[in-house]
Design an enzyme around this catalytic site. Structure first.
Site, PDB file in Angstrom:
ATOM      1  N   LYS A  81       0.799  -1.227   0.000  1.00 40.62           N
ATOM      2  CA  LYS A  81       0.000   0.000   0.000  1.00 40.62           C
ATOM      3  C   LYS A  81       0.835   1.282   0.000  1.00 40.62           C
ATOM      4  O   LYS A  81       0.347   2.334  -0.421  1.00 40.62           O
ATOM      5  CB  LYS A  81      -0.929   0.001   1.208  1.00 40.62           C
ATOM      6  CG  LYS A  81      -2.008  -1.082   1.146  1.00 40.62           C
ATOM      7  CD  LYS A  81      -3.219  -0.601   0.386  1.00 40.62           C
ATOM      8  CE  LYS A  81      -4.335  -1.644   0.395  1.00 40.62           C
ATOM      9  NZ  LYS A  81      -5.548  -1.148  -0.283  1.00 40.62           N
ATOM     10  N   SER A 111      -9.202   0.592   7.254  1.00 41.19           N
ATOM     11  CA  SER A 111      -9.137  -0.200   8.486  1.00 41.19           C
ATOM     12  C   SER A 111      -7.754  -0.799   8.663  1.00 41.19           C
ATOM     13  O   SER A 111      -7.499  -1.509   9.610  1.00 41.19           O
ATOM     14  CB  SER A 111     -10.167  -1.324   8.435  1.00 41.19           C
ATOM     15  OG  SER A 111      -9.918  -2.119   7.306  1.00 41.19           O
TER      16      SER A 111
END
Lengths: 394, 394
Positions: A81, A111
């Site tokens: 990410k 999350s």
């Protein structure tokens, strides 16, 4: 986020440009191989393993597979990410209003791994980050996000609840939104792992042969679509993998029906893959057909693949990271394709190991032993040790 | 085992010779570094962490430590033990009666990694292997040993019981004994990891600076003494680490009293380190003073170090493999030495990560969550999410 009017076209050269922008900030993660797993993948599954699956009673496929694991569990923040987060920020930096943006900051809802990734990228660039996280997020991920200096704001779990909080923050602070996956800049950033994987395999094969195919996990589809873009025109085929539990295989079902599924509610153990595929990724995966096919795997298959990576490769990965491996090991449709199309030559198959953010407690819970089984595994078996060993070996 | 009259002298050149004999059969395992762990080791422990330890109330040490992890968890059979096993067999091959030996086979007793290591080495050399394993051995290790083609014979757990079975097998088959640690050939074989570590660190430091010290785990002491031999005359200091639980720190206690402790009965989670130090290793560690000092760590410190390696390095290791890291992170006596002797320059410290053979079930049991804690960790906390996050971060 950079203005959509200014985003680069969704094609391979834009992925290459993204790599040039972010490479100083990310790890060039290793590509690993494993003989045991190659052997396992290149052996037909037993009839008893296939009993109870859609392929029960069929002749098991006999593919030849050589794995190349792109280990993004060793990436900064423990997941791919950071690639998208750094790329999104770097692209923002190219905009005129940068000084203003850096004063107001960036905001996202996530999350997990995207939260940490954006927090790190923002700190690196000297920009305040506001991260909206559901109250039920894994505490270690919340702690890590705060550890990177971000302000964490809690919300409910549904996307409506999260987005309402994000909107509030944008209004209060003027922060720019960096969504977790549904944006071209994010897709191009994540796709850079595909470029590295292609280059590394070619190099490790002595420049003689590259990849035949790549399987990547698909949650929101930002990474899968980015990897597909990185392979466009190279002849490397791209497949996607999802959990099937409680409808988590939304991208697969969407491709089958021709219509994107926009909501998913699943508690698959592959917690990074609980989101439906986004609109921008969908244009690459579905409209432009850059992903050949989607496959889904069961929770048990995910656990079995996870155990193999932990015990055989001695590498810690999160459940989401092994859906590609589980597909290659257990999905007869995929294995049949490799057998039919590659024959004895087999495939050099890239597996995107997307991340390694899992607590030891979560791992423990996944492989909890029942009291009876625990007793056997502890070897509390009187004098009949031979039998115990056979139980386990079998 | 090769005749003791013919064993090479216990000195560094013999370790180099051993390496030449075995290197085609073993992995040249990677040396890894980790910034997070360096930072942690180079930060004083808090007063609250030291409360309840022998160093409570003292000013915490402030050493500078750069870790170099020699990752034998990535070695064949998942542990350094293959080095000694291959060396012992290669040395046997140099003896005249080789053809006879290869017909009769080899035998050993081991509850774990040495069993698999000898099984693999014997299969590679085409020699039958008889492995005596206690009935209570970890089933996965029994299965793995059989998987390498060895004949497994079960025994009781005490050394008397094991040795009686070994003696029977030797009489029945004429097999030659390859003990797990207490023999010069084994020590020299294990010591080869020390040579590689020295070479790798120098290379990774651009040829400018090598190691200052190495910490290695000590069970039977075969590996620790071999590493000490590999460092003789180099200026690199060698330390040993043991669990302290139920007297597992026999080598430390033996050094303090000047007399080797010959029996130990402990169930430390570091299951590779439950054996007392052997007579041959003792000559190197004690008589020749090639190990400067021994340290011991608690079960909790072992678990804390294990968690850090799993969650931060994303690497699977067995508990025995982290006693060296636990010493560097938590033992104030060791940390005080580094601070006093190295000051701001700090130490380049080699950590022998001895193996990675642990099942996911065993890991799960080690980090079992109590129901109350589980609830917090799952984030079932109503609306007070902020508080949860702080609990975890603290």
């Amino acid at each position: 986020m950079a203005d959509l009017a200014n985003t680069p076209p969704l094609e391979r050269p834009s992925v290459i440009a993204a790599h040039a922008l972010i490479k100083e900030h990310i790890h060039y993660t290793p590509v690993l191989t494993n003989t045991t797993l190659n052997d396992l993948a290149s052996t037909p599954q037993s009839a008893s393993t296939l009993a109870g699956t859609p392929w029960a009673g069929q002749k098991p496929a006999n593919p030849k597979i050589r794995f190349w694991f792109k280990c993004e569990n060793f990436q900064k923040v423990g997941a791919f990410k950071v690639r998208g987060a750094f790329h999104a920020l770097k692209r923002l930096m190219a905009e005129e209003a940068w000084e203003e943006i850096s004063a107001r900051g960036v905001v996202t809802h996530s999350s997990g791994n995207h939260a940490q990734a954006l927090a790190l990228a923002a700190r690196t660039m000297g920009v305040p980050a506001h991260i909206v996280m559901p109250t039920i997020s894994t505490p270690s991920k919340i702690a890590a996000t705060k550890g990177y200096g971000a302000t964490v704001i809690f919300s409910g779990s549904t996307s409506t609840e999260r987005e309402a909080v994000v909107k509030d923050i944008m209004q209060q602070t003027g922060a720019r939104l960096i969504p977790p996956y549904d944006h071209p800049d994010i897709m191009l950033g994540q796709g850079t792992l595909g470029l590295e994987l292609q280059e590394q395999v070619l190099q490790m094969n002595g420049g003689m042969k590259g990849l035949d195919a790549i399987i990547a996990p698909c949650g929101g589809g930002g990474m899968l679509s980015g990897v597909a873009l990185s392979c466009e025109g190279t002849g490397i085929q791209v497949f996607g993998a999802e959990p099937e539990f409680e409808g988590a295989d939304d991208c697969k079902r969407g491709l089958e029906s021709g219509k994107r599924i926009e909501t998913v509610k699943t508690l698959t153990i592959a917690d990074g893959l609980r989101t439906p595929v986004g609109a921008y990724p969908w244009t690459v995966i579905h409209d432009r057909k850059l992903v050949r096919q989607m496959f889904s795997v069961t929770e048990e298959q995910i656990k079995a693949a996870l155990r193999l990576v932990l015990e055989r490769m001695k590498m810690v990965v999160e459940p989401s990271a092994v859906v590609g491996l589980a597909t290659a090991l257990f999905n007869e449709d995929f294995r049949g394709i490799v057998e039919r199309e590659a024959g004895d030559k087999g495939w050099d198959l890239g597996i995107v190991v997307s991340g390694g953010n899992v607590s030891v407690e979560a791992l423990g819970k996944m492989f909890e032993v029942s009291p009876a089984k625990a007793e056997r595994q502890e070897g509390k078996v009187g004098k009949d040790g031979e039998k115990v060993a056979e139980n386990v070996a079998g």
